[in-house]
Design a protein around this motif. Structure first.
Motif, PDB file in Angstrom:
ATOM      1  N   SER A 615       0.829  -1.209   0.000  1.00  0.00           N
ATOM      2  CA  SER A 615       0.000   0.000   0.000  1.00  0.00           C
ATOM      3  C   SER A 615       0.861   1.256   0.000  1.00  0.00           C
ATOM      4  O   SER A 615       2.080   1.204   0.182  1.00  0.00           O
ATOM      5  CB  SER A 615      -0.920   0.021   1.220  1.00  0.00           C
ATOM      6  OG  SER A 615      -0.178   0.291   2.397  1.00  0.00           O
ATOM      7  N   GLU A 616       0.170   2.386  -0.208  1.00  0.00           N
ATOM      8  CA  GLU A 616       0.794   3.695  -0.107  1.00  0.00           C
ATOM      9  C   GLU A 616       0.142   4.480   1.012  1.00  0.00           C
ATOM     10  O   GLU A 616      -1.046   4.303   1.299  1.00  0.00           O
ATOM     11  CB  GLU A 616       0.659   4.473  -1.419  1.00  0.00           C
ATOM     12  CG  GLU A 616       1.552   3.984  -2.529  1.00  0.00           C
ATOM     13  CD  GLU A 616       1.516   4.911  -3.732  1.00  0.00           C
ATOM     14  OE1 GLU A 616       0.693   5.857  -3.734  1.00  0.00           O
ATOM     15  OE2 GLU A 616       2.284   4.691  -4.679  1.00  0.00           O
ATOM     16  N   SER A 647       8.886   8.925  -1.364  1.00  0.00           N
ATOM     17  CA  SER A 647       8.821   9.851  -2.492  1.00  0.00           C
ATOM     18  C   SER A 647      10.144  10.579  -2.640  1.00  0.00           C
ATOM     19  O   SER A 647      10.878  10.764  -1.665  1.00  0.00           O
ATOM     20  CB  SER A 647       7.681  10.848  -2.290  1.00  0.00           C
ATOM     21  OG  SER A 647       7.733  11.440  -1.006  1.00  0.00           O
ATOM     22  N   THR A 662       5.216  10.558   0.756  1.00  0.00           N
ATOM     23  CA  THR A 662       4.474   9.359   0.378  1.00  0.00           C
ATOM     24  C   THR A 662       5.335   8.130   0.612  1.00  0.00           C
ATOM     25  O   THR A 662       6.475   8.058   0.143  1.00  0.00           O
ATOM     26  CB  THR A 662       4.037   9.423  -1.093  1.00  0.00           C
ATOM     27  OG1 THR A 662       3.216  10.570  -1.284  1.00  0.00           O
ATOM     28  CG2 THR A 662       3.255   8.175  -1.477  1.00  0.00           C
ATOM     29  N   SER A 664       5.548   3.865   0.363  1.00  0.00           N
ATOM     30  CA  SER A 664       4.990   2.707  -0.334  1.00  0.00           C
ATOM     31  C   SER A 664       5.723   1.463   0.151  1.00  0.00           C
ATOM     32  O   SER A 664       6.950   1.391   0.065  1.00  0.00           O
ATOM     33  CB  SER A 664       5.107   2.857  -1.846  1.00  0.00           C
ATOM     34  OG  SER A 664       6.455   3.053  -2.220  1.00  0.00           O
ATOM     35  N   ASN A 666       6.498  -2.528  -0.119  1.00  0.00           N
ATOM     36  CA  ASN A 666       6.392  -3.653  -1.028  1.00  0.00           C
ATOM     37  C   ASN A 666       5.860  -4.888  -0.301  1.00  0.00           C
ATOM     38  O   ASN A 666       5.632  -4.862   0.912  1.00  0.00           O
ATOM     39  CB  ASN A 666       7.729  -3.935  -1.726  1.00  0.00           C
ATOM     40  CG  ASN A 666       8.835  -4.322  -0.743  1.00  0.00           C
ATOM     41  OD1 ASN A 666       8.593  -4.989   0.259  1.00  0.00           O
ATOM     42  ND2 ASN A 666      10.053  -3.907  -1.049  1.00  0.00           N
ATOM     43  N   GLU A 800      -6.181  -1.410  -7.344  1.00  0.00           N
ATOM     44  CA  GLU A 800      -5.898  -0.443  -6.297  1.00  0.00           C
ATOM     45  C   GLU A 800      -7.141  -0.342  -5.425  1.00  0.00           C
ATOM     46  O   GLU A 800      -8.218   0.015  -5.896  1.00  0.00           O
ATOM     47  CB  GLU A 800      -5.566   0.925  -6.907  1.00  0.00           C
ATOM     48  CG  GLU A 800      -5.232   1.985  -5.868  1.00  0.00           C
ATOM     49  CD  GLU A 800      -4.947   3.327  -6.502  1.00  0.00           C
ATOM     50  OE1 GLU A 800      -3.762   3.642  -6.721  1.00  0.00           O
ATOM     51  OE2 GLU A 800      -5.925   4.052  -6.795  1.00  0.00           O
ATOM     52  N   ARG A 813      -2.275  -1.846  -3.309  1.00  0.00           N
ATOM     53  CA  ARG A 813      -2.170  -2.489  -4.617  1.00  0.00           C
ATOM     54  C   ARG A 813      -2.066  -3.995  -4.394  1.00  0.00           C
ATOM     55  O   ARG A 813      -1.177  -4.449  -3.671  1.00  0.00           O
ATOM     56  CB  ARG A 813      -0.969  -1.974  -5.386  1.00  0.00           C
ATOM     57  CG  ARG A 813      -0.836  -2.579  -6.775  1.00  0.00           C
ATOM     58  CD  ARG A 813       0.208  -1.881  -7.610  1.00  0.00           C
ATOM     59  NE  ARG A 813      -0.204  -0.525  -7.961  1.00  0.00           N
ATOM     60  CZ  ARG A 813       0.447   0.241  -8.839  1.00  0.00           C
ATOM     61  NH1 ARG A 813       1.535  -0.210  -9.439  1.00  0.00           N
ATOM     62  NH2 ARG A 813       0.023   1.453  -9.115  1.00  0.00           N
TER      63      ARG A 813
END
Length: 827
Positions: A615-616, A647, A662, A664, A666, A800, A813
């Motif tokens: 997710s983010e 980011s 941001t 994210s 994995n 998403e 995701r």
């Protein structure tokens, strides 16, 4: 074209650096003169300098010596500075004590905007005179040689003229006396450009007798490495000429110091070390007047120490907590009664192999570390370990080792040429109980009276090395390699953690700092288990005085863990060649300072929800500015949990005070709580202090100011759901409800919308986005295939999923789907 552009770019880079336009940091491009004498008050000059100096901070001399007097003494102190803003140079007056250790001494300059990069100055043991070659080539022949007394150091320069510069010196001597010559040029190298030419540092010395006949010559030596070293017994009375020149002429001026006299110049000590805190009888070998026996007192602490004598450079030796065993002269092998032990020998003859019989236990690991090249010996050692069978015959080689890697020699955060790596160091786990034979030899087949070595054999010790962030093949950036904390602000550094060879350190670990300047405190959360990096925050009070100190960072086991030793280590390049460090300097402490206020504060709030794998998550960053601080700022995350991307760096425009970070994660991001922080930096250099104004006068120099946020904790968790699908198909002109199976992993409240990603041209989602909740086990996304959709199989489809939890958007995701696109059916 490449052949043309390459040299042009190199020249441009050199010009920009020499113009002082690349680095706005307090950067020491070079120090002249490179050497000063003991017991003197001397001046050094730092050129291309743009700062008022508050203080000059010398690193304490922590190289242990036989008398253990190192402590926190430096032997050098700065008693005054003068900044010439027009000539852009800083003049420093140095007082050098009469017992100051000869050799290189590192320092940093404290300015209002922070600490400088590292500079160094060398101290010589003899009175110092200058070459004073007022006109080119005035001492370039034996006839025009500079006449000097014995036991003198001459400071000079080999010029950059189109003709090879040669410097000659004349000294009187008598038959049977010793004449010693030692050069410092490579070891004084101070070329920190991106593309220097280090070959110009490599010199050669020749000695002519009174008749002009060459009687000695030296280029390199094991003890002095690329710098020449000569010591000889004089054959006749008369004046002798010493000629110093480059091994290969390079059109660049190089400073040097040449020490000339009758000083005792041994090349090796045997044995190369002994038990800590004991008295040791050693043979000093290699002097032309013969060996000398001497009893020395070994340091009370373990490590490599310099055995100082009359010569400008010491003999490196070892102090270890192991008993000594010397090779048995005339015996095929030397029997070692117990381990741990340090065995010592001399490969005196060509193709010689020394053998030591040791007794070990199966599966009990031992560190076998050789000391030879690292201590200036001419031996390039290799070792073999063979078991002894019941009949007394040697079995098959169980272990053979030659060179070592830098980590195997406990060298971290550095690149380039380290002589230690010629000496093997291995962790050996014997495959059987009983006797083994250790063989020590030089694979080149060479030997000689000074070819000494030492092998320390003991269970590996738990040692943790702590370093600062390291950037390979680059000149030092002081805002990263020294710790300058603005008043009233935070500075967070990413500590690099390196377990030594054979260490078994797990965790949890606690950190502490010794020697912080007044008004500075450290914050660091407990490290739950050993990893390669961990953040540490320094906080300076608003009224903390502008000052600097040398600190030591320590780690210790928490909750009754196994003890270990902490070592601080920083390796900084002094001369590079094609971006490859040619000479390094190592220090075992770090420098920290308090600088002028930054004018802004960074606030990073911890998210209310975990960051899910796949997710983010967006976190707001707020800047609290002082009224005068309206400049653009750069924000960048410098530390995040393993498997979590951030980011890229973002510019916060002038006058604005918000940004977003941001994150994210994995699919394999580390689960659990981990630290995270951001660093905010001014994008333009800022001037020093003027009349207590932070913004100051640009003539005083400039620096990009860095302030960190608090270190917050990020919780990485499993996702709420995972989606999966079976391969499906659709024809051009038709629609399909693409089905996804929903697997519930963690409970959540509310609904989440689902959007398909990876759709190719001609395949579109139609209708409103479907939603799922904690009871859903399936979701359908309606797709329509247009005629421009490419026929065949489409892979890498995923979804998403957008959750709103606690008012925060979380984008997940997930899934991996396939869809075959078929042609229209013919009517």
């Amino acid at each position: 074209m490449r052949a043309f552009i390459g040299p042009i770019l190199s020249l441009l880079i050199c010009f920009v650096l020499s113009s002082g336009l690349v680095s706005a940091d307090p950067w020491i491009a070079g120090v002249t003169p490179r050497l000063v004498g003991r017991g003197t008050t001397s001046e050094i000059v730092i050129d291309r300098w743009r700062h008022e100096a508050i203080d000059v901070l010398f690193y304490p001399d922590h190289s242990v010596g036989p008398d253990d007097k190192s402590g926190d003494q430096t032997g050098i102190r700065c008693v005054g500075t003068q900044f010439d803003s027009k000539k852009q140079r800083l003049i420093c007056q140095l007082e050098v004590e009469t017992d100051c250790r000869p050799g290189e001494h590192p320092f940093r300059v404290l300015t209002a905007v922070g600490l400088s990069s590292m500079g160094t100055v060398h101290v010589g043991p003899f009175p110092v005179i200058d070459e004073e070659e007022t006109k080119a080539n005035t001492n370039d022949t034996p006839e025009t040689a500079l006449l000097i007394d014995s036991d003198i150091t001459v400071r000079g320069t080999l010029s950059n003229s189109s003709y090879e510069d040669v410097d000659c010196f004349r000294v009187a001597g008598k038959a049977g006396q010793r004449l010693s010559v030692e050069v410092d040029m490579v070891k004084m190298g101070d070329d920190l450009r991106w593309n220097p030419v280090p070959d110009g540092y490599d010199s050669v010395v020749t000695i002519l007798d009174p008749s002009g006949k060459r009687i000695a010559k030296n280029d390199d030596s094991s003890l002095n490495r690329q710098d020449p070293l000569l010591s000889m017994k004089l054959p006749v009375d008369g004046d002798y000429t010493i000629i110093l020149q480059r091994s290969m002429f390079i059109p660049e001026a190089r400073e040097y110091a040449i020490h000339i006299g009758r000083f005792f110049r041994p090349l090796a000590a045997y044995p190369l070390g002994g038990p800590t805190g004991s008295s040791l009888s050693v043979e000093l070998l290699g002097d032309p007047l013969g060996p000398v026996s001497q009893t020395i007192s070994l340091p009370k602490s373990s490590g490599t120490f310099p055995l100082m004598g009359d010569a400008p450079s010491p003999l490196p030796m070892r102090s270890s907590p192991f008993p000594n065993v010397l090779e048995s002269s005339g015996e095929n092998e030397t029997v070692v009664s117990a381990i741990p032990v340090a065995v010592n020998g001399i490969l005196a003859n060509s193709d010689e192999t020394d053998r030591f019989r040791i007794t070990v236990k199966k599966s009990v690991p031992l560190q076998v570390r050789v000391w030879a090249k690292a201590l200036g010996s001419p031996v390039d050692p290799s070792i073999r370990l063979r078991p002894v069978d019941p009949s007394g015959e040697l079995g098959t080689i169980e272990l053979q080792a030659d060179d070592a890697t830098r980590p195997e020699r406990d060298i971290f955060g550095g690149q380039g040429d380290f002589p230690d790596t010629f000496d093997p160091s291995v962790i050996w786990t014997p495959k059987q109980d009983g006797d083994y034979v250790l063989e020590v030899f030089d694979p080149r087949g060479v030997g000689g009276p000074t070819h000494v070595y030492r092998v320390e054999i003991a269970p590996p010790e738990n040692i943790l090395h702590i370093g600062l962030p390291f950037e390979g093949y680059k000149p030092e950036r002081p805002r990263k390699t020294s710790l300058s904390v603005p008043r009233g602000s935070r500075w967070t550094v990413k500590l690099s953690l390196y377990p030594a060879q054979g260490s078994n350190i797990t965790g949890p670990l606690d950190f502490s700092v010794e020697g912080l300047p007044p008004g500075v405190r450290m914050l660091s959360s407990q490290l739950p288990s050993l990893q390669s990096a961990w953040p540490m925050t320094l906080i300076a009070d608003e009224d903390a005085p502008l000052s600097a100190s040398i600190i030591q960072i320590k780690a210790q086991p928490a909750e009754g863990g196994d003890p270990f030793v902490t070592v601080n280590q920083q390796n900084l390049q002094r001369v590079s060649y094609s971006h490859y460090p040619w000479r390094n300097i190592r220090v075992d402490r770090f420098a920290t300072a308090i600088s002028e206020p930054a004018g802004f504060e960074v606030i990073l709030d911890a998210p209310k929800q975990p960051l899910m794998r796949g997710s983010e998550l967006t976190i707001p960053v707020r800047i609290v500015r002082q009224p005068w601080c309206d400049e653009p700022l750069e924000i960048q995350c410098e530390f995040a949990p393993p498997g979590v991307g951030t980011s890229p760096a973002e510019i916060i425009p002038s006058g604005e005070s918000t940004a977003n970070l941001t994150l994210s994660a994995n699919a394999s991001a580390k689960l659990g709580s981990s630290p995270l922080y951001v660093m905010v930096t001014t994008t333009q250099a800022r001037g020093g202090r003027e009349n207590s104004s932070v913004r100051g006068d640009t003539d005083q120099g400039s620096e990009r100011v860095r302030v960190s946020s608090e270190v917050i904790n990020i919780e990485v968790a499993e996702p709420f759901v995972s989606l999966a699908s079976e391969p499906q198909s659709v024809r051009r002109g038709n629609k399909i409800k693409y089905r996804w199976t929903v697997k519930q992993l963690r409970p959540y409240e509310g609904q989440a919308s689902v959007r398909m990603l990876g759709l190719p041209v001609g395949l579109v989602a139609v209708g409103p986005e479907p939603t799922i909740d904690k009871t859903s086990n399936e979701v359908e996304v309606e797709l329509e295939a247009h005629d421009e959709a490419l026929l065949g199989l489409v892979g890498e489809l995923n979804c998403e999923v957008r959750f709103i939890v606690g008012g925060e958007d979380i984008l997940l995701r997930t899934g991996s789907g396939k869809l075959r696109i078929d042609p229209r059916l013919e009517k």
